[in-house]
Design a protein around this motif. Sequence first.
Motif, mmCIF file in Angstrom:
data_model
loop_
_atom_site.group_PDB
_atom_site.id
_atom_site.type_symbol
_atom_site.label_atom_id
_atom_site.label_comp_id
_atom_site.label_asym_id
_atom_site.label_seq_id
_atom_site.Cartn_x
_atom_site.Cartn_y
_atom_site.Cartn_z
ATOM 1 N N MET A 113 0.843 -1.202 0.000
ATOM 2 C CA MET A 113 0.000 0.000 0.000
ATOM 3 C C MET A 113 0.876 1.250 0.000
ATOM 4 O O MET A 113 1.842 1.346 0.754
ATOM 5 N N ILE A 114 0.549 2.212 -0.865
ATOM 6 C CA ILE A 114 1.309 3.448 -0.958
ATOM 7 C C ILE A 114 0.794 4.439 0.079
ATOM 8 O O ILE A 114 -0.420 4.612 0.229
ATOM 9 N N ILE A 115 1.694 5.082 0.780
ATOM 10 C CA ILE A 115 1.307 6.096 1.768
ATOM 11 C C ILE A 115 2.110 7.371 1.540
ATOM 12 O O ILE A 115 3.220 7.336 0.981
ATOM 13 N N GLU A 116 1.547 8.489 1.947
ATOM 14 C CA GLU A 116 2.278 9.754 1.851
ATOM 15 C C GLU A 116 3.315 9.818 2.969
ATOM 16 O O GLU A 116 3.032 9.471 4.113
ATOM 17 N N ASN A 117 4.514 10.285 2.622
ATOM 18 C CA ASN A 117 5.579 10.426 3.610
ATOM 19 C C ASN A 117 6.595 11.434 3.091
ATOM 20 O O ASN A 117 6.285 12.248 2.204
ATOM 21 N N GLN A 118 7.818 11.343 3.599
ATOM 22 C CA GLN A 118 8.859 12.287 3.216
ATOM 23 C C GLN A 118 9.209 12.197 1.733
ATOM 24 O O GLN A 118 9.671 13.177 1.137
ATOM 25 N N TYR A 119 8.973 11.029 1.129
ATOM 26 C CA TYR A 119 9.380 10.806 -0.253
ATOM 27 C C TYR A 119 8.208 10.608 -1.213
ATOM 28 O O TYR A 119 8.431 10.385 -2.405
ATOM 29 N N THR A 120 6.987 10.688 -0.730
ATOM 30 C CA THR A 120 5.812 10.396 -1.560
ATOM 31 C C THR A 120 4.685 11.369 -1.261
ATOM 32 O O THR A 120 4.433 11.698 -0.094
ATOM 33 N N GLU A 121 4.009 11.844 -2.322
ATOM 34 C CA GLU A 121 2.855 12.717 -2.135
ATOM 35 C C GLU A 121 1.796 12.383 -3.181
ATOM 36 O O GLU A 121 2.117 11.985 -4.303
ATOM 37 N N PHE A 122 0.526 12.555 -2.795
ATOM 38 C CA PHE A 122 -0.605 12.307 -3.691
ATOM 39 C C PHE A 122 -1.219 13.628 -4.127
ATOM 40 O O PHE A 122 -1.371 14.557 -3.328
ATOM 41 N N LYS A 123 -1.621 13.692 -5.395
ATOM 42 C CA LYS A 123 -2.351 14.835 -5.926
ATOM 43 C C LYS A 123 -3.480 14.318 -6.811
ATOM 44 O O LYS A 123 -3.281 13.402 -7.608
ATOM 45 N N SER A 124 -4.660 14.928 -6.685
ATOM 46 C CA SER A 124 -5.793 14.482 -7.494
ATOM 47 C C SER A 124 -5.675 14.940 -8.942
ATOM 48 O O SER A 124 -6.243 14.315 -9.846
ATOM 49 N N SER A 125 -4.910 16.019 -9.187
ATOM 50 C CA SER A 125 -4.706 16.511 -10.545
ATOM 51 C C SER A 125 -3.368 17.225 -10.631
ATOM 52 O O SER A 125 -2.751 17.547 -9.603
ATOM 53 N N PHE A 126 -2.937 17.490 -11.860
ATOM 54 C CA PHE A 126 -1.672 18.199 -12.044
ATOM 55 C C PHE A 126 -1.920 19.696 -11.910
ATOM 56 O O PHE A 126 -2.785 20.263 -12.572
ATOM 57 N N ASN A 127 -1.139 20.337 -11.043
ATOM 58 C CA ASN A 127 -1.218 21.790 -10.873
ATOM 59 C C ASN A 127 0.135 22.287 -10.370
ATOM 60 O O ASN A 127 1.094 21.524 -10.277
ATOM 61 N N GLU A 128 0.199 23.555 -10.024
ATOM 62 C CA GLU A 128 1.485 24.119 -9.599
ATOM 63 C C GLU A 128 1.954 23.553 -8.268
ATOM 64 O O GLU A 128 3.154 23.563 -7.970
ATOM 65 N N ALA A 129 1.036 23.048 -7.463
ATOM 66 C CA ALA A 129 1.425 22.413 -6.202
ATOM 67 C C ALA A 129 2.278 21.172 -6.463
ATOM 68 O O ALA A 129 3.150 20.825 -5.656
ATOM 69 N N VAL A 130 2.036 20.508 -7.589
ATOM 70 C CA VAL A 130 2.852 19.354 -7.965
ATOM 71 C C VAL A 130 4.288 19.794 -8.244
ATOM 72 O O VAL A 130 5.254 19.177 -7.772
ATOM 73 N N ILE A 131 4.445 20.895 -8.979
ATOM 74 C CA ILE A 131 5.784 21.389 -9.312
ATOM 75 C C ILE A 131 6.509 21.843 -8.046
ATOM 76 O O ILE A 131 7.705 21.623 -7.872
ATOM 77 N N GLU A 132 5.767 22.494 -7.143
ATOM 78 C CA GLU A 132 6.364 22.912 -5.867
ATOM 79 C C GLU A 132 6.916 21.705 -5.111
ATOM 80 O O GLU A 132 8.025 21.755 -4.557
ATOM 81 N N THR A 133 6.151 20.618 -5.090
ATOM 82 C CA THR A 133 6.586 19.420 -4.373
ATOM 83 C C THR A 133 7.796 18.789 -5.044
ATOM 84 O O THR A 133 8.737 18.353 -4.363
ATOM 85 N N LEU A 134 7.815 18.754 -6.373
ATOM 86 C CA LEU A 134 8.979 18.213 -7.083
ATOM 87 C C LEU A 134 10.222 19.051 -6.767
ATOM 88 O O LEU A 134 11.322 18.510 -6.580
ATOM 89 N N CYS A 135 10.044 20.362 -6.695
ATOM 90 C CA CYS A 135 11.155 21.262 -6.335
ATOM 91 C C CYS A 135 11.649 20.958 -4.932
ATOM 92 O O CYS A 135 12.862 20.895 -4.677
ATOM 93 N N ALA A 136 10.710 20.740 -4.008
ATOM 94 C CA ALA A 136 11.081 20.409 -2.628
ATOM 95 C C ALA A 136 11.820 19.078 -2.568
ATOM 96 O O ALA A 136 12.766 18.907 -1.789
ATOM 97 N N PHE A 137 11.407 18.122 -3.386
ATOM 98 C CA PHE A 137 12.061 16.806 -3.413
ATOM 99 C C PHE A 137 13.506 16.902 -3.911
ATOM 100 O O PHE A 137 14.413 16.311 -3.322
ATOM 101 N N VAL A 138 13.731 17.618 -5.017
ATOM 102 C CA VAL A 138 15.091 17.670 -5.584
ATOM 103 C C VAL A 138 16.045 18.423 -4.664
ATOM 104 O O VAL A 138 17.254 18.202 -4.699
ATOM 105 N N ASN A 139 15.508 19.319 -3.817
ATOM 106 C CA ASN A 139 16.354 20.032 -2.855
ATOM 107 C C ASN A 139 16.592 19.220 -1.590
ATOM 108 O O ASN A 139 17.309 19.667 -0.691
ATOM 109 N N ALA A 140 15.983 18.033 -1.516
ATOM 110 C CA ALA A 140 16.189 17.135 -0.374
ATOM 111 C C ALA A 140 16.780 15.820 -0.892
ATOM 112 O O ALA A 140 17.861 15.815 -1.470
ATOM 113 N N LYS A 141 16.073 14.722 -0.700
ATOM 114 C CA LYS A 141 16.594 13.408 -1.070
ATOM 115 C C LYS A 141 15.840 12.773 -2.231
ATOM 116 O O LYS A 141 15.961 11.574 -2.476
#
Length: 271
Positions: free
Chosen positions: A1-29
């Motif tokens: 089962m997939i869960i949201e955590n430090q390395y995973t996030e769920f979005k119901s649709s593609f929007n700028e919040a998705v890009i923000e999260t990808l940016c946060a991911f690349v600046n971390a792990k």
Amino acid sequence: MIIENQYTEFKSSFNEAVIETLCAFVNAKGGEVYIGLDDNGNPVSNFSIGKETIQNWINEVKNKTQPSIIADIEVVIVQGKEVARLRVNEFPVKPVSFKGRYYRRINNSNHQLSAIEITNLSLQSLQLSWDSYPAHGKSLADLDIHKVNAFFERVNSMGRFMLEGSWIEKLHKLKLVQGAVITNAAWLLFAKESTGYNVHLGRLKTPSMIIDDKMLNGTLFDMVEETMRYIIGQIKVAFEIKGMPTQRTEIFEYPLPASRFERDSSQCHYP
């Protein structure tokens, strides 16, 4: 089962919040965003992936990030439905921005970076640190040669490594000097005058009652020795008399090695 955590996030649709999260991911792990899932990880009913959808997403992520993020996108099946998974790795050169703002993934949320956090992340990315930068307005004339020579005598006597040449050549070998300019590290270690940085020591009776305090200023070596003298002066000492001829042994309330202190200053060990 997939869960949201430090390395995973769920979005119901593609929007700028998705890009923000990808940016946060690349600046971390690194991490991955699933598009088409609700907060509980279940597929949403009105989500679909068109022919040009994935390429449009790739272009939008690329155009709205600096340096540009190229996400790996694939269609996966979750509970019998197609969803998109956007995956990114930690970026080698950080920080990456999204629309001029910088984010980093901390636990399961995106944290917008402050100015000092942006600077520190950039220095870490370049494997540099503040102490390796030139000391503004300082030169070799601002260093105490006696302190420099005492340091190298101590280093050589310990046998960890041997440095030959003049004191200036030795400082160059340790990258404490760049041409005629000294680094912040050299200034903190060997300054003739006050560095402007302090160590504040205190002894507390309760979390809110200070019964003794002291402010130290000087080079790092000076402050290490003064700090340890202060600590030794504050802890209890017992004396044990034994042997023939009699010998007095000091028993400190806390073991001195726990404070990285040697009573003979000639045996002090510095990092």
